[in-house]
Design an enzyme around this catalytic site. Sequence first.
Site, PDB file in Angstrom:
ATOM      1  N   ASP B  95      -5.562 -47.787 -16.433  1.00 23.56           N
ATOM      2  CA  ASP B  95      -6.271 -46.926 -15.325  1.00 23.56           C
ATOM      3  C   ASP B  95      -6.226 -45.402 -15.990  1.00 23.56           C
ATOM      4  O   ASP B  95      -6.978 -44.653 -15.192  1.00 23.56           O
ATOM      5  CB  ASP B  95      -5.460 -46.755 -13.879  1.00 23.56           C
ATOM      6  CG  ASP B  95      -4.363 -45.965 -13.786  1.00 23.56           C
ATOM      7  OD1 ASP B  95      -3.794 -45.922 -14.878  1.00 23.56           O
ATOM      8  OD2 ASP B  95      -4.000 -45.432 -12.810  1.00 23.56           O
ATOM      9  N   GLU B  96      -6.377 -45.242 -17.261  1.00 25.08           N
ATOM     10  CA  GLU B  96      -6.634 -44.014 -18.011  1.00 25.08           C
ATOM     11  C   GLU B  96      -7.193 -44.571 -19.015  1.00 25.08           C
ATOM     12  O   GLU B  96      -6.884 -45.171 -19.795  1.00 25.08           O
ATOM     13  CB  GLU B  96      -5.467 -43.338 -18.289  1.00 25.08           C
ATOM     14  CG  GLU B  96      -4.648 -42.756 -17.177  1.00 25.08           C
ATOM     15  CD  GLU B  96      -3.403 -42.067 -17.448  1.00 25.08           C
ATOM     16  OE1 GLU B  96      -3.216 -40.587 -17.744  1.00 25.08           O
ATOM     17  OE2 GLU B  96      -2.395 -42.785 -17.951  1.00 25.08           O
TER      18      GLU B  96
END
Lengths: 380, 380
Positions: B95-96
Site C-alpha cells: 500500500d505504498e
Amino acid sequence: MKLLCSQEELVRSLQIVTRVIPARSTMPILSGLLLETRDDQLFCFGSDLEVGIEIKIPEVTIITPGRIVVSGRTFYDAIRHLPPGRIEMGIDDGEKTFNIKTANSFFSLNIFPAEEYPALPEGIKTINLLREDKNRDRDALFLFSLQAAVFREAVKQSVYATAPQDSRPFLSSILWEFDEGNLRMVATDINRLVIKDLSIKCSSKNSFLVPVKALKEITTILENDDEQIDFLLVNKQLYAVSRGVVFYTRLINAQFPRYEQVIPKEFDGQVAFERSTFLSALTRSSLIDRAVKLSFSEDNINIFATEPDLGQFSEKLSGSYDGEPLEIGFNSQYIIDFLKVVGDEGQIVFNLSKGMKASVLKLNNNEKYTYVIMPLRLNY
Amino acid sequence: MDAFFAAVEQRDHPAYQGKPVIVGGLPNSRGVVSTCSYEARRYGVHSAMPLHEARSRCPHGIFLPVRMKKYQEVSTEIMSILRDYTPLVEPLSCDEAFMDVTGSEMLFGPAEKIAREIVDRIELELGLSASVGIASNKFLAKIGSDLKKPKGFVVVKADEARSFLAPLPISKLWGVGPKTGEQLRKMGIQTIGNLQNLPVDIIRSSLGEFGERLHCLSLGIDDRPVSPGEEVKSIGHETTFQKDTDNRDFLEQVLLSLCEQVARRLRQNSLVGRIITIKIRDADFKTITRRSTLYHPTDFEEIIFETARQLAEENEWGRKRVRLIGVNVSGLQKSGTEQPPLFAEVERKDLHRLHQTVDQIRDRFGEQAITRGRLIKKKK
C-alpha cells in the site's frame, strides 16, 4: 572368538567396509560390523540394507572361532590408531566386551548382541559356496566379468549425466542392458543421455536399474586396475565380486524411459573438434554464463556467451563444419562434462540438430560412447 | 494508503464504516494487529499490538481476519493507476509506492497536479483514501506522506527541507530504530534539527559511516533513485498455529497447503525455483531452517511438498510441539527458460495441465473454489 591379525591388513579392509555402514539409522545395530570366522578365515560384513560389503581379511590366524558385532566406527578408529604389527583380538565366553591387544595397548569395546544383526543376504552365502567348490554350477547366477579399469571408466563416463538427488528412481540409477557380447549402460538426468557400450562375454540377457551410489562405491573399493570383477545376480540383488571383496546392492524397481526413441538419427550439421581446444574455449565461456550460443557456418565456428550483469565472451574456433548455417544454444556445462571424461584419442564429432531438438556428441571412430543433449532456449 | 486493510474492509462492508475495525484475526487468537481503522486508533490500538491487548483497549471493535488475497488485488489496481503516470513506480509494500514523475510533468503537468489526480482517482475508482508526500527525493517524500495521514497532502520544497525536518523526532530518520535512537538521545539528540546542527565528525566518530549517512538524511539529502521492478528473490508462506501441535497428519496438511500457495504464486509470476527451504519454530521459539536443492527447477506443489516433507521428516518436525511452519522457494528463474527435457513422458504434462486448470478455476471463482480432498476441513 580369539584370533591374531595384522594391523595394516585390518585397517585396509575396515576402510572399505565402513564406507557402507550408515551414520544414522533407525536400526542402531547397522552401525556395527559383523565379524565372523568361517573355515579358518575372518570375514567382516557391513551394510545399510541397500548395499553391503563382505570382505575376507587377509593374514589372520584363528585360534577359536566366533561371531560378534562391534561398533564399526569405533572399531575402525581403534585399529587405525594402533601401531603397525600384530594384533590379538577376541572375546571370552560369556563376556560382553571385545578385546583388542597389542604389546602395550588394550581396547575393550562394547558389543552388540550378534543374534540381532539382520541375516546375511542369500547371495553372500551362495557366492562363498561357489568359491569353495569350483565345480558347482554358477552359470545360473553369473552374468559377466569386467576388468576394474574398464568398469571404472564406464562408471565415470556415465554417472555425471544422472541426477542422484532426484526422487525419480531412473534419474538416480543407471540402466544396464546386456545380452551376448554387449553390456550397455544408459544414464540420464532428463536433459541429456549417455549410452556406453562395453564388450563382455555373456550367455544371458537381462536389464535392470543399478543405483548410482552403489556404482560409485564399487569403483572406490577396487584397489587394482588389473583386478577382475565378476557380476552375479542373486535374488534381485547385484553382486560385484573381486578378490577378497563381495559387494552387493539392491536393484531399483522402476521403468526407464524408452531411450532409443530420443536418439536422433538425422542431423542438420556436423562439426569435428579437437577435444582440448573445445574444452578450454567452453571453460572460458562458462565464466560469463553457463548458457552458450554456438554458431556454425561453412567457414566460421563461433562461441558466444552473454550475461547482462557481467559482460560478454566470444571466441572463434578452429574445426571443420559440414551442413547448413546453424545457431544453437547449450548449457556449456553439459558439453564440458562430456569433454572431461573422454580421452584424447581422436577428434570429437558433434552432430547438430536445428530447432529444439537433441544433438549428439561422439568420439570419432567410436560407436561405443554416445552422448545426447538437448539445446537450451536462448533469447539472444 | 490510509489504514489500508481496514479501509478495504470498511469499503466492502458499509456497516463497518465509522466503526473501529481491527484487521489481524479473532481477538482471542495469538496474532497481532495488522492494520486498524482510524476509529480504532482513538482507543490506542495500533498495528503490531497483540490482538488480546487490542481487545482489552477496544472491546467493541470489529475484529476481522486478514484477507491478503483481496488486499493484493486492490494493491494491483492502485499500482496500475500509478503506472498510468510513469513506469518509474517502486512499490515499498502493498500500500505504498515511490514514483519518479520527473519526465512525466511535461505530459501531465506538475507533480502536485499529478498527485491530486491520483488521489482523486483512487477515491473515485477504488473508494479508498490515500496520502501523498511530494519532494525532491524518496526520503523526504516518505516523511511527507506519513505526516498528515489520513488524506494528507504534503509538499516539501527543496529549500525548505531543512526547516521541514528540524522539529521531527530523530526516530523518523531511516535506519534509526530503538537502539540507535537510544544512542543518539544519550548524545543529546532528540530531534532531526539537533542532528543537523551537530558537526559531522562527531556523529561519524560514534556511529561511523552509518552516522554520516544519517547526517545526510537529517539535512534532507538522499540520492537513491526510484527503482521499479524489484526482482523477486524468493517466494514463501508460513503460518503460526492457534495452538502448538505435534500432530504429524495435521502438520503435513498445513505444509501441503503452504506449498500449494507457494507454487501458485510461482506460477502467477511465471517463475520456477530450485531451492526449497522449510522453517519450523517449536513451542520454545527455537527456529530451524533446512534447505534442499533440486536438480530441476519447479513450480509444482507436488515436488515442493515432497521435498519439504522429507526435510521436515529428516529433522523430526523439530522434535517438539510446533508453533510455526513455513516453506520457501528460492533460486528462481523465469519458467520456460529451463532446459527442455529429452523425454516428453517425464515432463509431467498431466500435472502441468492440472495446475493450469486449477489456477484458472481459482482465478475465476476464488482460492477456495477448488481444493484437494486432503485439505478439506472436517466439520466439527
